[in-house]
Design a protein around this motif. Structure first.
Motif, PDB file in Angstrom:
ATOM      1  N   SER A 167     -86.847 -20.806  -0.376  1.00 21.68           N
ATOM      2  CA  SER A 167     -87.478 -22.126  -0.416  1.00 21.68           C
ATOM      3  C   SER A 167     -87.084 -22.852  -1.710  1.00 21.68           C
ATOM      4  O   SER A 167     -86.473 -22.268  -2.608  1.00 21.68           O
ATOM      5  N   ASN A 168     -87.444 -24.123  -1.788  1.00 26.72           N
ATOM      6  CA  ASN A 168     -87.117 -24.921  -2.973  1.00 26.72           C
ATOM      7  C   ASN A 168     -87.709 -24.345  -4.251  1.00 26.72           C
ATOM      8  O   ASN A 168     -87.164 -24.532  -5.331  1.00 26.72           O
ATOM      9  N   ASP A 169     -88.835 -23.647  -4.135  1.00 27.19           N
ATOM     10  CA  ASP A 169     -89.460 -23.065  -5.329  1.00 27.19           C
ATOM     11  C   ASP A 169     -88.925 -21.662  -5.644  1.00 27.19           C
ATOM     12  O   ASP A 169     -89.462 -20.966  -6.502  1.00 27.19           O
ATOM     13  N   GLY A 170     -87.881 -21.232  -4.923  1.00 24.67           N
ATOM     14  CA  GLY A 170     -87.232 -19.961  -5.220  1.00 24.67           C
ATOM     15  C   GLY A 170     -87.819 -18.759  -4.509  1.00 24.67           C
ATOM     16  O   GLY A 170     -87.383 -17.637  -4.748  1.00 24.67           O
ATOM     17  N   GLN A 171     -88.804 -18.969  -3.662  1.00 29.98           N
ATOM     18  CA  GLN A 171     -89.416 -17.862  -2.926  1.00 29.98           C
ATOM     19  C   GLN A 171     -88.539 -17.466  -1.735  1.00 29.98           C
ATOM     20  O   GLN A 171     -88.173 -18.306  -0.929  1.00 29.98           O
TER      21      GLN A 171
END
Length: 158
Positions: free
Chosen positions: A119-123
C-alpha cells in the motif's frame, strides 16, 4: 474375375491402413515433468518481469482466464491489458501436480500462489490461492496455457 473383384477392396483397405500415420507413443511421465518445469519457469518469469508480461508470454493467443470474482477474459492481449491496468503486485506460484492426456497434446497443472501488494503507506498485504492451468502443446513442442483459473484460499498449512 470374381476373385479379383473381391480382393481389390481388401487391397485398397490394406493400403489405406498401411499409409495412415501411426500415433506416436507419448511419454506421459516426461511430458508431465515438462509441464511442471514450464509452469515453474512461468512463475519465475512473473517474478522477473511482472505477471502481466509473463502471462502474455506463456498464454496462447486464444487463452481464457477465469479470474476469481470477475467475468471471463478471452485472448492473451485482453488478459495482459486487464492485468497491467490493475494495482502493482507480485504474483508467484508453485505447481503441485500435472498430468497429460494420452494424446500428448493437452495437459493440466495445479498449484498454489502468493500475491503480495504494498500500500501507499508501505504495508504489505499477502494473499494466497490455488489455480488450475490447462496447457496445449505447440507445434514446436513447447507448452502454452490455454486456460487459467484461480481463486483465493487461506494461508497454506505447512
Amino acid at each position: 474375375m470374381r476373385r479379383v473383384t473381391f480382393f481389390i477392396p481388401i487391397l485398397v483397405l490394406a493400403a489405406c491402413v498401411e499409409s495412415s500415420p501411426q500415433t506416436a507413443s507419448v511419454d506421459r511421465t516426461a511430458e508431465r515433468e515438462v509441464i511442471m518445469e514450464t509452469d515453474r519457469a512461468f512463475s519465475r518469469r512473473s517474478e522477473e518481469v511482472g505477471s502481466a508480461q509473463a502471462f502474455a508470454e506463456f498464454l496462447t493467443h486464444d487463452a481464457l482466464m477465469l479470474p476469481h470474482g470477475a467475468n471471463p477474459v478471452t485472448g492473451s492481449e485482453s488478459i495482459h491489458e486487464l492485468m497491467a491496468a490493475g494495482p502493482a503486485y507480485s504474483l508467484v506460484w508453485e505447481p503441485r501436480n500435472a498430468d497429460v492426456a494420452a494424446s500428448g497434446d493437452l495437459g493440466w497443472s495445479w498449484g498454489e500462489y502468493t500475491t503480495t501488494s504494498v500500500s501507499n503507506d508501505g504495508q504489505a498485504t499477502i494473499s494466497y490461492g490455488k489455480y488450475v492451468s490447462i496447457w496445449r502443446k505447440q507445434e514446436d513442442g513447447s507448452w502454452k496455457a490455454i486456460v487459467d483459473i484461480g481463486n483465493q484460499s487461506p494461508a497454506p498449512v505447512n
